[in-house]
Design an enzyme around this catalytic site. Structure first.
Site, PDB file in Angstrom:
ATOM      1  N   CYS A 112      24.433 -57.533  50.767  1.00  0.00           N
ATOM      2  CA  CYS A 112      23.561 -56.384  51.004  1.00  0.00           C
ATOM      3  C   CYS A 112      23.301 -56.402  52.501  1.00  0.00           C
ATOM      4  O   CYS A 112      22.601 -57.282  52.999  1.00  0.00           O
ATOM      5  CB  CYS A 112      22.258 -56.475  50.213  1.00  0.00           C
ATOM      6  SG  CYS A 112      21.146 -55.075  50.522  1.00  0.00           S
ATOM      7  N   CYS A 115      19.323 -55.665  53.570  1.00  0.00           N
ATOM      8  CA  CYS A 115      18.191 -56.432  53.034  1.00  0.00           C
ATOM      9  C   CYS A 115      18.712 -57.514  52.102  1.00  0.00           C
ATOM     10  O   CYS A 115      19.456 -58.376  52.523  1.00  0.00           O
ATOM     11  CB  CYS A 115      17.179 -55.523  52.343  1.00  0.00           C
ATOM     12  SG  CYS A 115      17.855 -54.536  51.008  1.00  0.00           S
ATOM     13  N   SER A 116      18.356 -57.450  50.810  1.00  0.00           N
ATOM     14  CA  SER A 116      18.807 -58.506  49.895  1.00  0.00           C
ATOM     15  C   SER A 116      18.907 -57.981  48.470  1.00  0.00           C
ATOM     16  O   SER A 116      18.555 -58.678  47.529  1.00  0.00           O
ATOM     17  CB  SER A 116      17.842 -59.700  49.947  1.00  0.00           C
ATOM     18  OG  SER A 116      16.513 -59.272  49.695  1.00  0.00           O
ATOM     19  N   CYS A 117      19.374 -56.755  48.298  1.00  0.00           N
ATOM     20  CA  CYS A 117      19.562 -56.204  46.952  1.00  0.00           C
ATOM     21  C   CYS A 117      20.511 -57.119  46.185  1.00  0.00           C
ATOM     22  O   CYS A 117      21.587 -57.467  46.674  1.00  0.00           O
ATOM     23  CB  CYS A 117      20.124 -54.791  47.034  1.00  0.00           C
ATOM     24  SG  CYS A 117      18.980 -53.609  47.790  1.00  0.00           S
TER      25      CYS A 117
END
Length: 226
Positions: A112, A115-117
């Site tokens: 991602c 971000c950190s999906c």
């Protein structure tokens, strides 16, 4: 070697961007600990369970079923969300899923970039390195180098496809089934599927690679560059 990056719009709210949220949680945890209301060891145990056990085991069962059931594998390719839900794995961070399958000539890698999906339903809590800026950038710029940091060196002619997760669509990799596993049960096969192999920074384990009595493979740790 060719490199494709599957990018999707990131002009959405990233509900998994934990930087400010994590700071609040840390402050709250400190206060509650000082007041004797929570046990940090118990919190750590819960996080460990979701990061390395509960979530990844769900994904491992999905992969193992795809290995032994061609109809399920086809369903997983066409509608991963429904196929995964049929095994009872549903919930927030896993509402919209796509499964990408490794082949002899193509290896898939999940990232991602903003971000950190991450698909919590099947992979648990995202590892720290998945959220690191170095991984998020280098996975797209230099995926082969990133894989090498994890100890995964692929043939030069292997195509690497990088899939960029968003809050609307999250990916999981279905690694190739290891050789010499024809006689293994679905449960035995699931033990060969690591969290890293479902992100794409690793591959499935070979039979006999687990330590005697181990219920789950050890989690690999990337090098300092990731």
């Amino acid at each position: 070697m060719t490199h494709d990056a599957e990018h999707h719009g990131h002009d959405h709210h990233h509900d998994n961007d934990l930087d400010p949220f994590a700071a609040r949680v840390r402050a709250l945890e400190t206060i509650l600990t000082e007041k004797g209301l929570i046990d940090p060891a118990a919190v750590d145990a819960i996080v460990e369970t979701y990061e390395h056990k509960v979530g990844p085991r769900n994904g491992a069962r999905v992969v193992a079923k795809a290995w032994v059931d061609p109809k399920f594998a086809d369903w997983l390719k066409r509608d991963a969300t429904a196929a995964i839900a049929s095994l009872g794995y549903t919930g927030r961070q896993g509402e919209h899923m796509q499964a990408v399958f490794n082949t002899d000539d193509t290896h898939n890698l999940i990232v991602c970039t903003l971000c950190s999906c991450y698909p919590w339903t099947v992979l648990g809590v995202p590892p720290v390195w998945y959220k690191a800026p170095s991984y998020r950038s280098q996975a797209v710029i230099n995926p082969r180098g990133v894989l090498a940091e994890f100890g995964l060196v692929l043939p030069e002619d292997t195509r690497i496809r990088v899939w960029d997760s968003t809050a609307e669509l999250r990916y999981m990799v279905v690694p190739m089934r290891p050789v010499e596993t024809d006689g293994l049960s679905e449960d035995e096969l699931a033990r060969l599927v690591t969290r890293d192999s479902m992100i794409g920074t690793g591959i499935a384990l070979r039979p006999g690679s687990l330590e005697p009595g181990a219920l789950w493979p050890a989690v690999s740790i990337p090098g300092a560059g990731v």
